[in-house]
Enzyme design. Structure first.
Site, PDB file in Angstrom:
ATOM      1  N   LYS A 105       0.829  -1.213   0.000  1.00 25.20           N
ATOM      2  CA  LYS A 105       0.000   0.000   0.000  1.00 25.20           C
ATOM      3  C   LYS A 105       0.859   1.256   0.000  1.00 25.20           C
ATOM      4  O   LYS A 105       0.680   2.150  -0.823  1.00 25.20           O
ATOM      5  CB  LYS A 105      -0.915   0.003   1.232  1.00 25.20           C
ATOM      6  CG  LYS A 105      -1.625   1.320   1.436  1.00 25.20           C
ATOM      7  CD  LYS A 105      -2.490   1.315   2.674  1.00 25.20           C
ATOM      8  CE  LYS A 105      -1.774   1.636   3.953  1.00 25.20           C
ATOM      9  NZ  LYS A 105      -1.481   3.059   4.170  1.00 25.20           N
ATOM     10  N   ASN A 106       1.805   1.331   0.936  1.00 25.45           N
ATOM     11  CA  ASN A 106       2.562   2.576   1.070  1.00 25.45           C
ATOM     12  C   ASN A 106       3.467   2.846  -0.125  1.00 25.45           C
ATOM     13  O   ASN A 106       3.794   3.996  -0.408  1.00 25.45           O
ATOM     14  CB  ASN A 106       3.387   2.568   2.365  1.00 25.45           C
ATOM     15  CG  ASN A 106       2.509   2.825   3.583  1.00 25.45           C
ATOM     16  OD1 ASN A 106       1.315   3.114   3.436  1.00 25.45           O
ATOM     17  ND2 ASN A 106       3.078   2.703   4.770  1.00 25.45           N
ATOM     18  N   CYS A 152      -4.671  13.821  12.624  1.00 25.17           N
ATOM     19  CA  CYS A 152      -4.753  12.420  12.236  1.00 25.17           C
ATOM     20  C   CYS A 152      -4.810  11.607  13.509  1.00 25.17           C
ATOM     21  O   CYS A 152      -4.250  11.986  14.535  1.00 25.17           O
ATOM     22  CB  CYS A 152      -3.525  12.063  11.428  1.00 25.17           C
ATOM     23  SG  CYS A 152      -3.285  10.315  11.244  1.00 25.17           S
ATOM     24  N   ARG A 173       1.080  14.717  13.005  1.00 30.23           N
ATOM     25  CA  ARG A 173       1.573  14.507  11.647  1.00 30.23           C
ATOM     26  C   ARG A 173       1.679  15.808  10.847  1.00 30.23           C
ATOM     27  O   ARG A 173       0.942  16.034   9.884  1.00 30.23           O
ATOM     28  CB  ARG A 173       0.723  13.476  10.925  1.00 30.23           C
ATOM     29  CG  ARG A 173       0.731  12.148  11.656  1.00 30.23           C
ATOM     30  CD  ARG A 173       0.003  11.082  10.926  1.00 30.23           C
ATOM     31  NE  ARG A 173       0.833  10.405   9.964  1.00 30.23           N
ATOM     32  CZ  ARG A 173       0.454   9.287   9.336  1.00 30.23           C
ATOM     33  NH1 ARG A 173      -0.701   8.758   9.571  1.00 30.23           N
ATOM     34  NH2 ARG A 173       1.259   8.712   8.476  1.00 30.23           N
ATOM     35  N   ASP A 185       4.661   0.779  11.964  1.00 29.46           N
ATOM     36  CA  ASP A 185       3.466   0.154  11.387  1.00 29.46           C
ATOM     37  C   ASP A 185       3.305  -1.314  11.795  1.00 29.46           C
ATOM     38  O   ASP A 185       2.298  -1.940  11.456  1.00 29.46           O
ATOM     39  CB  ASP A 185       3.505   0.250   9.853  1.00 29.46           C
ATOM     40  CG  ASP A 185       3.158   1.645   9.360  1.00 29.46           C
ATOM     41  OD1 ASP A 185       2.774   2.493  10.172  1.00 29.46           O
ATOM     42  OD2 ASP A 185       3.282   1.887   8.139  1.00 29.46           O
ATOM     43  N   ARG A 240      -8.708  -0.263   4.189  1.00 26.73           N
ATOM     44  CA  ARG A 240      -7.721   0.706   3.669  1.00 26.73           C
ATOM     45  C   ARG A 240      -6.383   0.026   3.394  1.00 26.73           C
ATOM     46  O   ARG A 240      -5.608   0.506   2.579  1.00 26.73           O
ATOM     47  CB  ARG A 240      -7.489   1.829   4.683  1.00 26.73           C
ATOM     48  CG  ARG A 240      -8.612   2.843   4.770  1.00 26.73           C
ATOM     49  CD  ARG A 240      -8.209   3.966   5.719  1.00 26.73           C
ATOM     50  NE  ARG A 240      -6.828   4.333   5.455  1.00 26.73           N
ATOM     51  CZ  ARG A 240      -5.901   4.556   6.384  1.00 26.73           C
ATOM     52  NH1 ARG A 240      -6.202   4.493   7.650  1.00 26.73           N
ATOM     53  NH2 ARG A 240      -4.683   4.875   6.050  1.00 26.73           N
TER      54      ARG A 240
HETATM   55  C1  UD1 Z   1       4.667   6.944   6.301  1.00 27.02           C
HETATM   56  C2  UD1 Z   1       3.724   5.777   6.124  1.00 27.02           C
HETATM   57  C3  UD1 Z   1       3.166   5.336   7.488  1.00 27.02           C
HETATM   58  C4  UD1 Z   1       4.312   5.050   8.465  1.00 27.02           C
HETATM   59  C5  UD1 Z   1       5.273   6.228   8.529  1.00 27.02           C
HETATM   60  C6  UD1 Z   1       6.510   5.945   9.362  1.00 27.02           C
HETATM   61  C7  UD1 Z   1       2.766   6.108   3.934  1.00 27.02           C
HETATM   62  C8  UD1 Z   1       1.564   6.455   3.120  1.00 27.02           C
HETATM   63  N1  UD1 Z   1       2.632   6.180   5.262  1.00 27.02           N
HETATM   64  O1  UD1 Z   1       3.907   8.018   6.842  1.00 27.02           O
HETATM   65  O2  UD1 Z   1       2.384   4.159   7.281  1.00 27.02           O
HETATM   66  O3  UD1 Z   1       3.768   4.833   9.751  1.00 27.02           O
HETATM   67  O4  UD1 Z   1       5.725   6.573   7.195  1.00 27.02           O
HETATM   68  O5  UD1 Z   1       7.170   4.830   8.870  1.00 27.02           O
HETATM   69  O6  UD1 Z   1       3.791   5.734   3.395  1.00 27.02           O
HETATM   70  N2  UD1 Z   1       7.178  14.591  10.565  1.00 27.02           N
HETATM   71  C9  UD1 Z   1       7.363  15.920  10.823  1.00 27.02           C
HETATM   72  N3  UD1 Z   1       7.200  16.794   9.796  1.00 27.02           N
HETATM   73  C10 UD1 Z   1       6.861  16.401   8.531  1.00 27.02           C
HETATM   74  C11 UD1 Z   1       6.698  15.032   8.289  1.00 27.02           C
HETATM   75  C12 UD1 Z   1       6.859  14.144   9.326  1.00 27.02           C
HETATM   76  O7  UD1 Z   1       7.669  16.313  11.932  1.00 27.02           O
HETATM   77  O8  UD1 Z   1       6.747  17.260   7.644  1.00 27.02           O
HETATM   78  C13 UD1 Z   1       7.337  13.609  11.663  1.00 27.02           C
HETATM   79  C14 UD1 Z   1       6.053  12.838  11.950  1.00 27.02           C
HETATM   80  O9  UD1 Z   1       5.207  13.552  12.825  1.00 27.02           O
HETATM   81  C15 UD1 Z   1       6.574  11.568  12.549  1.00 27.02           C
HETATM   82  C16 UD1 Z   1       7.881  11.345  11.803  1.00 27.02           C
HETATM   83  O10 UD1 Z   1       8.233  12.610  11.239  1.00 27.02           O
HETATM   84  O11 UD1 Z   1       6.851  11.756  13.918  1.00 27.02           O
HETATM   85  C17 UD1 Z   1       7.814  10.311  10.710  1.00 27.02           C
HETATM   86  O12 UD1 Z   1       6.750  10.595   9.839  1.00 27.02           O
HETATM   87  P1  UD1 Z   1       6.809  10.231   8.289  1.00 27.02           P
HETATM   88  O13 UD1 Z   1       7.950   9.304   8.043  1.00 27.02           O
HETATM   89  O14 UD1 Z   1       6.769  11.484   7.495  1.00 27.02           O
HETATM   90  O15 UD1 Z   1       5.454   9.452   8.089  1.00 27.02           O
HETATM   91  P2  UD1 Z   1       4.480   9.490   6.825  1.00 27.02           P
HETATM   92  O16 UD1 Z   1       5.264   9.701   5.572  1.00 27.02           O
HETATM   93  O17 UD1 Z   1       3.349  10.382   7.118  1.00 27.02           O
END
Ligand code: UD1
Length: 427
Positions: A22-23, A123, A128, A313, A405
């Site tokens: 999915k991701n 979320c 996030r 995850d 999902r």
């Molecule tokens: C992706 C995955 C999700 C997984 C996560 C971590 C998808 C669609 N989703 O989510 O299933 O749980 O990676 O492996 O691929 N952060 C910030 N600022 C930002 C972005 C992130 O502070 O702009 C922080 C987040 O709050 C979190 C950490 O960085 O604490 C990691 O998040 P991130 O790796 O970005 O997760 P997603 O890409 O949203």
């Protein structure tokens, strides 16, 4: 709303296919925006999130077609064709439902010179934020404006000039947005402390197949030399390591023995390591992964971490398994601040888990009992299914749309392994 009813106590055994990730799919699909030629993706899982993303792409004027796959097949082949993009705006009603919509920001900006995406909002698993998505695009030369709940990114005439960015926190999504935007930059982009999850490697491999020039694939430092244009491609989505890990936990909690066909053991080493520490046999076999549990489960201590660490995850599903281990396990969630929503529900099934901030202490119990439960996110819902498979009596997991999902035909796969599960419409 559908629910799943499980009569626990059946030992799982047999072989099931692992679906496309999915991701990974959620970052490969927006790559279609980067070219006016067709992008064909094979092995796309049939999931509500993929349908949602297809809808979003249609909103931009991208045509989508599904090649003749039979209803009984797992996965399908879809072609996305962005010959002409008619809108560069991702509206609130679509982004709100699916946070991954933010992944159109980078490719849309690269293709159209501008992109407007609604802010995703809160979320269930934490705040996030998207600040890193915006900062990395800014470092590459984009101008970012915020207004009325929307973020607008604008590239200078001639495209993004390129630049350098050192991620202060590892972010999967921000790395993906940066890679997609950088592929056609007019200069070079250097990313440091980038995410290196297998899904990022999958994205890089697709971009390279479309003509991108990327150095350091699979490492934390990536250098992208922008190319003038990308072309179409046909690409197979990688297997879902989280789905595979979830079924491994499901097999283990029932004392079962399952082969996960298509799983890539080399991308699952943290999960395999944790399962082995819990007393589960995990073995790479030709074309997949074999999991068997026939002794007592043991307690495990671990923290979630970016890849190659133990995936956030997988935390909820492993926790369900550890509820039945001998001894006390300590789990620490380092990625998201609010990812223990399954704990009160597992406790209602007889588990003994205490949480304090980011730490969960799981006191193993000899048995759990069925209950009516519900969860507010995808992996939390799966942990309740896993617990239900080994609980006495009947477990009803409500809000099945969370599972839809991310788990392709969950009840069919579980039934193939001998579980007593049924999907019913209701409440
Ligand atoms: C992706 C995955 C999700 C997984 C996560 C971590 C998808 C669609 N989703 O989510 O299933 O749980 O990676 O492996 O691929 N952060 C910030 N600022 C930002 C972005 C992130 O502070 O702009 C922080 C987040 O709050 C979190 C950490 O960085 O604490 C990691 O998040 P991130 O790796 O970005 O997760 P997603 O890409 O949203």
């Amino acid at each position: 709303m559908d629910k799943i009813i499980i009569h626990g106590g059946k030992r799982l055994s047999g072989t099931i296919p692992v679906s496309g990730a999915k991701n990974s799919a959620l970052t490969l699909i927006p790559c279609a925006l980067l070219t006016d030629e067709p992008l064909t993706l094979r092995n796309l899982p049939r999931l509500a999130d993929i349908d949602g993303f297809q809808h979003l792409m249609n909103q931009f004027g991208v045509s989508t077609s599904i090649a003749g796959s039979r209803p009984e097949d797992f996965g399908r082949v879809m072609t996305f064709e962005a010959t002409r993009i008619t809108s560069s705006v991702a509206p609130y009603e679509l982004v709100r439902k699916m946070r991954a919509s933010i992944l159109v920001l980078g490719p849309m900006l690269a293709r159209m010179g501008e992109a407007t995406v609604s802010l995703p909002g809160g979320c269930a698993i934490g705040n996030r934020p998207i600040d890193l998505h915006l900062k990395v695009l800014e470092a590459m030369g984009a101008q970012i404006e915020m207004a009325a709940g929307y973020v607008r990114a604008i590239a200078p005439d001639g495209g993004l000039p390129g630049g350098e960015f050192d991620f202060p926190v590892i972010s999967v999504g921000a790395t993906e947005n940066a890679l997609m935007a950088a592929a056609t930059a007019s200069g070079t982009v250097r990313l440091r402390n980038a995410a290196r999850e297998p899904e990022i490697v999958d994205l890089c491999n697709l971009l390279v197949a479309m003509g991108a020039e990327i150095e350091g694939i699979g490492q934390s430092d990536l250098t992208i030399h922008g190319v003038k244009r990308l072309h179409g491609a046909t690409y197979r989505v990688m297997p879902d390591r989280i789905e595979a890990g979830s079924y491994a936990c499901a097999a283990a909690i029932t004392g079962g023995e399952v082969t996960l066909a298509g799983a890539r053991p080399e991308e699952m080493s943290a999960t395999s390591h944790a399962l082995r520490n819990a007393g589960v046999q995990v073995e790479a076999v030709k074309g997949g992964l074999h999991v068997a549990a026939n002794g007592a489960l043991k307690a495990v201590n671990l923290s979630t971490a970016p890849y190659p660490g133990f995936a956030t995850d997988m935390q909820a599903q492993l926790m369900a398994l550890l509820c039945r281990a001998e001894g006390t396990s300590v789990l620490t969630e380092t990625i998201f601040e609010n990812r223990y929503m399954h704990v009160p529900e597992l406790n209602r099934m007889g588990a003994q888990i205490e949480t304090s901030g980011r730490t969960a202490i799981v006191h193993g119990v000899a048995g759990m009992h069925g209950a009516e439960v519900m969860a507010t996110d995808l992996r939390a819902s799966m942990s309740l299914v896993i617990a239900g498979l080994a609980a006495t009596g009947e477990t009803q997991v409500h809000r099945l749309y969370h599972l839809d999902r991310g788990y392709e035909r969950l009840e069919e796969k579980l039934a193939l392994l001998g579980a007593d599960v049924e999907r019913v419409g209701g409440d």
